[in-house]
Design an enzyme around this catalytic site. Structure first.
Site, PDB file in Angstrom:
ATOM      1  N   SER A 273     -50.687 -20.914  28.271  1.00 45.79           N
ATOM      2  CA  SER A 273     -50.234 -22.086  27.513  1.00 45.79           C
ATOM      3  C   SER A 273     -51.410 -22.995  27.194  1.00 45.79           C
ATOM      4  O   SER A 273     -52.404 -23.014  27.930  1.00 45.79           O
ATOM      5  CB  SER A 273     -49.207 -22.867  28.340  1.00 45.79           C
ATOM      6  OG  SER A 273     -48.911 -24.117  27.751  1.00 45.79           O
TER       7      SER A 273
ATOM      8  N   TYR B  99     -46.570 -27.421  35.831  1.00 41.51           N
ATOM      9  CA  TYR B  99     -46.646 -26.342  34.837  1.00 41.51           C
ATOM     10  C   TYR B  99     -48.090 -26.120  34.396  1.00 41.51           C
ATOM     11  O   TYR B  99     -48.566 -24.985  34.335  1.00 41.51           O
ATOM     12  CB  TYR B  99     -45.760 -26.688  33.640  1.00 41.51           C
ATOM     13  CG  TYR B  99     -45.742 -25.630  32.557  1.00 41.51           C
ATOM     14  CD1 TYR B  99     -44.997 -24.470  32.720  1.00 41.51           C
ATOM     15  CD2 TYR B  99     -46.467 -25.800  31.373  1.00 41.51           C
ATOM     16  CE1 TYR B  99     -44.977 -23.497  31.724  1.00 41.51           C
ATOM     17  CE2 TYR B  99     -46.445 -24.840  30.380  1.00 41.51           C
ATOM     18  CZ  TYR B  99     -45.700 -23.687  30.555  1.00 41.51           C
ATOM     19  OH  TYR B  99     -45.673 -22.727  29.574  1.00 41.51           O
TER      20      TYR B  99
ATOM     21  N   LYS C 211     -50.421 -22.671  34.834  1.00 45.15           N
ATOM     22  CA  LYS C 211     -51.015 -21.934  33.721  1.00 45.15           C
ATOM     23  C   LYS C 211     -52.544 -21.921  33.821  1.00 45.15           C
ATOM     24  O   LYS C 211     -53.189 -20.952  33.394  1.00 45.15           O
ATOM     25  CB  LYS C 211     -50.554 -22.519  32.388  1.00 45.15           C
ATOM     26  CG  LYS C 211     -49.067 -22.279  32.100  1.00 45.15           C
ATOM     27  CD  LYS C 211     -48.728 -20.800  32.072  1.00 45.15           C
ATOM     28  CE  LYS C 211     -47.309 -20.540  31.610  1.00 45.15           C
ATOM     29  NZ  LYS C 211     -46.978 -19.101  31.500  1.00 45.15           N
TER      30      LYS C 211
END
Length: 244
Positions: free
Chosen positions: A136, A149, A153
């Site tokens: 991402s 998150y 990533k």
């Protein structure tokens, strides 16, 4: 540029919907024998209804041992797409240990687990394969309420580089793609509110969010022999977001 995966066997995780489903379908169209893996059986069954020759496997990849047994039972693959992921959006000060554990179990540990099994089988069978991890833009730039998150990533990017280094001598290429917002069901968790979406779009030089097909096309290229000298990269699919 026509790309064929005829006679190639490819495992796609998180293939029940969204980006993973798009990847599985496009690789199938290019001639690959697809094994679609997801936690949710109903999503897989709807995929198989549309494409009966796609094999489906349901397993919760947060379960390390069960996942390992299931993937080992599937045999040898020529390529792997680690797409399965979760996004839990919480402000940094409210981020919980349970959210951290759930996110890292899926977004990082499961990738390590599945990739180990697939890569060992590639090596044992002298398959010079390819692996693509779906990362991402959040691994590269801070986004509000994305602390856990983003960390997961960023860890995935680091894992990708390490895999490329150690698997390269076996002829196995490993790359990541780092998309901007792609409005799948998962992305709607963080970006469905119009003011927030418009604020993000204003930071993207192309002025829009990405389409599933735009991620799919990059993944297909990185899995193919057209990218035979590319390994260890993290490819932004972000409309220029990271360039600003």
């Amino acid at each position: 540029m026509e790309i064929s995966f005829k006679s190639k066997r490819i495992l796609v995780t998180g293939a029940g919907k969204g980006i993973g489903r798009g990847i599985a379908i496009e690789l199938w169209r290019a001639g690959a024998n697809i094994v679609a893996l997801s936690k949710t059986r109903s999503h897989l069954e709807s995929l198989q209804q549309e494409y009966p020759s796609i094999d489906i496997v349901d397993v919760d990849i947060a379960d390390w041992e069960k996942t390992r047994r299931v993937v080992e039972s599937l045999g040898t693959f020529d390529a792997l797409v680690n797409n399965a992921a979760i996004a839990i959006c919480e402000p940094f000060l409210n981020a919980s240990v349970s959210s951290y554990d759930k996110t890292f179990d899926i977004n990082v540990k499961a990738v390590l687990n599945i990739s180990q099994v697939v890569a060992r089988n590639m090596i044992d069978n002298k398959v010079q394969g390819a692996i693509v991890n779906i990362s991402s833009q959040a691994s590269k730039a801070a986004l509000k309420d994305h602390a856990i998150y983003s960390a997961s990533k960023a860890a995935l990017d680091g894992l990708t580089r390490a895999m490329a280094l150690e698997l390269g001598p076996h002829g196995i290429r490993v790359n990541a793609v780092n998309p901007t917002v792609i409005m799948t069901e998962m992305a709607k968790v963080g970006w469905s509110e119009p003011a927030r979406a418009n604020e993000m779009k204003a930071k993207i030089p192309l002025g829009r969010f990405g389409e599933v097909s735009e991620v799919v096309n990059a993944v297909v290229f990185l899995l193919s022999e057209r990218s035979s000298m590319i390994t260890g990269v993290e490819l932004p699919i972000d409309g220029g977001f990271l360039a600003t």
